[in-house]
Design an enzyme around this catalytic site. Sequence first.
Site, short mmCIF file in Angstrom:
data_model
loop_
_atom_site.label_atom_id
_atom_site.label_comp_id
_atom_site.label_asym_id
_atom_site.label_seq_id
_atom_site.Cartn_x
_atom_site.Cartn_y
_atom_site.Cartn_z
N LYS A 131 27.49 7.85 23.94
CA LYS A 131 26.28 8.48 24.48
C LYS A 131 26.55 9.10 25.84
O LYS A 131 26.08 10.21 26.13
CB LYS A 131 25.16 7.44 24.59
CG LYS A 131 24.68 6.88 23.27
CD LYS A 131 23.56 5.87 23.49
CE LYS A 131 23.10 5.25 22.18
NZ LYS A 131 22.06 4.23 22.39
N GLU A 191 28.06 -4.64 14.50
CA GLU A 191 27.55 -4.54 15.86
C GLU A 191 27.48 -5.91 16.52
O GLU A 191 27.55 -6.02 17.75
CB GLU A 191 26.17 -3.89 15.85
CG GLU A 191 25.78 -3.27 17.18
CD GLU A 191 24.55 -2.37 17.06
OE1 GLU A 191 24.71 -1.15 17.19
OE2 GLU A 191 23.45 -2.90 16.82
N HIS A 195 36.74 2.45 -9.83
CA HIS A 195 37.46 3.65 -10.29
C HIS A 195 37.90 4.53 -9.12
O HIS A 195 38.38 5.63 -9.32
CB HIS A 195 36.57 4.44 -11.26
CG HIS A 195 36.25 3.69 -12.50
ND1 HIS A 195 36.93 3.87 -13.68
CD2 HIS A 195 35.33 2.72 -12.75
CE1 HIS A 195 36.44 3.05 -14.61
NE2 HIS A 195 35.45 2.34 -14.06
#
Length: 441
Positions: A418, A283, A304
């Site tokens: 948003k 951010e 793995h």
Amino acid sequence: MKDIQFSYAKATTDAAVASYKAQVAQAQSDLVNGTGLGNDFLGWLTLPSDIRCQLDDIQATANLLREKCDIIVCIGIGGSYLGAKAVNEALLSSFAQLEGGKQIVYAGQNIGEDYLYELQNLLKGKRFGIISISKSGTTTEPALAFRLLKTQLEQQAGKAAAKELIVCITDAKRGALRTLATQEGYKTFVIEDNVGGRFSVLSPVGLLPIACAGFDIYKLIDGAERMMEVCGINTPFEQNPAALYAAARNVLYQKEGKKIELLVNFHPKLHYVSEWWKQLYGESEGKEHKGIFPASVDFTTDLHSMGQYIQDGERHLMETVISVAKPNHEVIFPHDEQNLDGLNFLAGKRVDEVNKMAELGTQIAHVDGGVPNMKIELPELNEYYLGELIYFFERGCGISGYLLGINPFNQPGVEAYKKNMFALLDKPGYEAESKAIKARL
């Protein structure tokens, strides 16, 4: 007491890192003197010393919640919960929920209906309290969770009793959560205007949930304040771990084309430290089509799964390894007469010795395969060194952002989703956006 140590010997050269010395000095000056971009969000710089006057109040509030509650729900998203969860998960027993005692759970970090249903079901008939963390009180995810859980708490405990079990951490004067807290008489702590969410773990935002989990916030702040001194502007470049980290990762990014930084741990308790770090750096740096992409892996587990790509995939990776020098417990590997698994050569050794050799062997393999490795070593995993680590990463992030030439303290891109979400939900005031978006579907 030792400090955490940073090294870049397996990543780049002293000369390459030193080439950033003047730029780092300017970045440090801009931070300390408030002359850089985003200078209205620099409260975190001195937070370890500034917050000391609030520690007793925070601890007393935590003690009260721990006395009255078996489960404490921390409501927040992004920096409003990740820092606390990082510290708590690093210090709690790996099986804490099975072992009983006080539980810290989290809400408001997603909009998962099943998650919220299961959380409400868990809380039925239980003594629980709420820490609601939001500067505005209107961020969708935490506001939704708070309304649901506040209603449930009032129904179970009664409104008068519920008032004593809700703590709000919010703006000093304005916002929906501040208004509600004032109306209802909730205990409150302030998120200062000059402290952004992702830099707030050393404020009440992080400290109250950490204290509620039973950990020593005084030692956490001791460690952070020590690292504030170690990483300060008066520490020579060559001895300043945050300055060296910022310089080394920018050498690898800007001069060697390493676009992705993997934060690696060999200790499963550090998983959420990586989650907090990813938000802090992602951010802060991901702007203007610039920035190192922060990712993380848990070793040896992910060797793995992701190990093949890291070893032989595209060479755009660098690794920063967090190593814990001394585990808190000792487990000795036993001898077995049949030795069917062929592991008797390990008999009598500590499990951590095996882990350390896996760490060293991985570093050698990855460096040989073209993945530069930096290393951060914590002497032990405790509150003091986690405090050091948090401030080290924060300081390094501020310096690194300025080296990139961006404002590391804003987040303009976060708002895009948003606006679309509100338009699709027909929120009042978004009629034009709703019409435009639905015409595209």
